[in-house]
Write a protein that holds these residues in place. Structure first.
Motif, mmCIF file in Angstrom:
data_model
loop_
_atom_site.group_PDB
_atom_site.id
_atom_site.type_symbol
_atom_site.label_atom_id
_atom_site.label_comp_id
_atom_site.label_asym_id
_atom_site.label_seq_id
_atom_site.Cartn_x
_atom_site.Cartn_y
_atom_site.Cartn_z
ATOM 1 N N SER A 4 0.815 -1.215 0.000
ATOM 2 C CA SER A 4 0.000 0.000 0.000
ATOM 3 C C SER A 4 0.853 1.271 0.000
ATOM 4 N N LEU A 5 2.148 1.144 0.291
ATOM 5 C CA LEU A 5 3.041 2.306 0.246
ATOM 6 C C LEU A 5 3.351 2.741 -1.178
ATOM 7 N N LEU A 6 3.257 1.813 -2.122
ATOM 8 C CA LEU A 6 3.712 2.105 -3.484
ATOM 9 C C LEU A 6 2.903 3.224 -4.127
ATOM 10 N N GLN A 7 1.600 3.171 -3.954
ATOM 11 C CA GLN A 7 0.742 4.163 -4.618
ATOM 12 C C GLN A 7 1.023 5.589 -4.135
ATOM 13 N N PRO A 8 1.040 5.883 -2.825
ATOM 14 C CA PRO A 8 1.358 7.261 -2.416
ATOM 15 C C PRO A 8 2.787 7.676 -2.747
ATOM 16 N N ILE A 9 3.731 6.730 -2.773
ATOM 17 C CA ILE A 9 5.108 7.074 -3.152
ATOM 18 C C ILE A 9 5.155 7.586 -4.586
ATOM 19 N N PHE A 10 4.517 6.846 -5.491
ATOM 20 C CA PHE A 10 4.507 7.268 -6.891
ATOM 21 C C PHE A 10 3.705 8.549 -7.075
ATOM 22 N N LEU A 11 2.665 8.746 -6.275
ATOM 23 C CA LEU A 11 1.870 9.969 -6.388
ATOM 24 C C LEU A 11 2.696 11.190 -5.998
ATOM 25 N N VAL A 12 3.479 11.065 -4.927
ATOM 26 C CA VAL A 12 4.332 12.181 -4.502
ATOM 27 C C VAL A 12 5.425 12.450 -5.538
ATOM 28 N N TYR A 13 6.058 11.373 -6.014
ATOM 29 C CA TYR A 13 7.141 11.554 -6.985
ATOM 30 C C TYR A 13 6.627 12.149 -8.292
#
Length: 385
Positions: A4-13
């Motif tokens: 579940s961390l992957l989605q917000p990480i890519f959204l921020v980047y």
């Protein structure tokens, strides 16, 4: 939680690098669904809660989820997109850290030993490959175990179709037909989340004690039919808000169905049944919106643009009939598990003669009971105890 961390990480980047291709964000979105944290949470609760408390405890878990669901629109109105993305990532990191460092293993050692008894010993390469390829079908086959599970699966599927369609299409319908703005959307989510908390935390447990799991499911689906009819006949924003408020009672169905299935499987099958149920809900989430969209496109230019919700209410009526067909002792809190000989409880004991470890069985399948009768007298005393 790591996935579940992957989605917000890519959204921020994606907001840091203007040249970043957003296709990567959409590629990691389905990856987060490989392991549902909610299904794991339900399984963990099943491991530690007695059967009569499982439905209310599942409801409280859903209520805590709805708490965030209720207040998340307020954050969206208060902060800009960048700040919201950072807050989302920070929350996910905190949740992952909490789960990694503090959450204990809830599956009892006895249940793990029981599971190991059903696994083949020393499988060859062909058996391993075959087991890997057939694993999804084998895990889903639990939904076809008996008539009760087939009925519950039908309930989960048809209700999941409508709930997924309501979640994905209601907002667009309200914006198109009633000119919903950001404030109206925030109000709708606040009503949905706040009343969801009230229903799950304060109403579900007394109602479950009073009328039982079977009737709770029937009541929930009856509210589902009513609130979809209100959506279809609504002529103003007020009608949509009333429908959303009544729709909060539908949320009692999922934790109740999950608890019924949990109460009718063995300890080491809790994760399997919750995962299979969630997989079925995911399939319903794909079929439901597509089905109602077809109805909407066929009727959107008529005098009844809300006909898709009337169609959805008929699906809920069918679900009520399926719930009525459930056995009266479907909750499994009395003797239903003993009658079907599905549940087992193993108390690990030590053989003082040889130092070996084995289990004391209260209720077990017939072949294992037959094996118990062949043990030495000193061991048989443990089994009889």
């Amino acid at each position: 939680m790591f996935l579940s961390l992957l989605q917000p990480i890519f959204l921020v980047y994606m907001q840091i690098d203007a040249n970043f291709n957003p296709i990567w964000y959409y590629m990691v979105t389905p990856i987060t669904g490989l392991v549902s944290w909610f299904a794991v949470a339900l399984s963990s609760l099943s491991d530690v809660m007695p059967p009569k408390w499982r439905a209310p405890s599942f409801g409280i878990l859903l209520a805590s989820f709805m708490l965030g669901f209720a207040f998340s629109p307020l954050l969206a109105v208060t902060f800009d997109h960048w700040t919201i993305s950072v807050i989302s990532l920070s929350m996910h990191v905190c949740v992952f850290a909490f789960a990694f460092f503090f959450l204990p293993e809830t599956l009892p050692l006895s249940a793990r030993r029981e599971f190991s008894l059903e696994e083949p010993t020393n499988p060859n390469i062909q058996q391993k490959i075959s087991s890997l390829l057939l694993a999804p079908l084998r895990e889903l086959s639990i939904l076809n175990r008996n008539g009760l599970f087939r009925l519950l699966s039908a309930l989960a599927f048809f209700s999941g179709m409508v709930s997924a369609a309501d979640q994905s299409l209601l907002l667009y319908y309200a914006e198109d037909q009633f000119s919903f703005n950001d404030g109206d959307v925030a109000t709708m989510f606040v009503i949905m989340g706040t009343l969801g908390i009230v229903v799950q935390a304060t109403i579900m447990k007394p109602l479950n004690d009073c009328i039982g799991e079977r009737r709770v499911v029937m009541v929930a689906f009856a509210f589902g039919a009513i609130h979809n009819i209100i959506y279809g006949l609504a002529t103003s924003k007020r009608g949509i808000f009333i429908g959303v408020a009544l729709g909060s009672f539908v949320a009692m169905s999922f934790p109740t169905i999950s608890a019924i299935k949990s109460n009718n499987v063995r300890e080491f099958e809790q994760g399997r049944v919750q995962g299979a149920l969630y997989s079925l809900s995911a399939l319903a989430g794909a079929v439901g919106p597509a089905s109602l969209r077809i109805v909407y496109h066929a009727t959107s230019k008529t005098n009844f643009p809300g006909s898709m919700f009337i169609f959805a209410s008929f699906l809920y009526v069918f679900a009520v009939l399926c719930a009525y067909a459930l056995p009266h002792d479907v909750g499994g809190t009395t003797s239903s598990l003993t009658n079907t000989k599905k549940k087992s409880s193993i108390v690990v004991l030590q053989n003082t003669d040889s130092g070996s470890t084995y289990g004391s069985l209260e209720t077990m399948q017939e072949p294992l009971l037959a094996e118990c009768t062949t043990r030495r007298p000193s061991e048989q005393q443990h089994f009889e105890t």
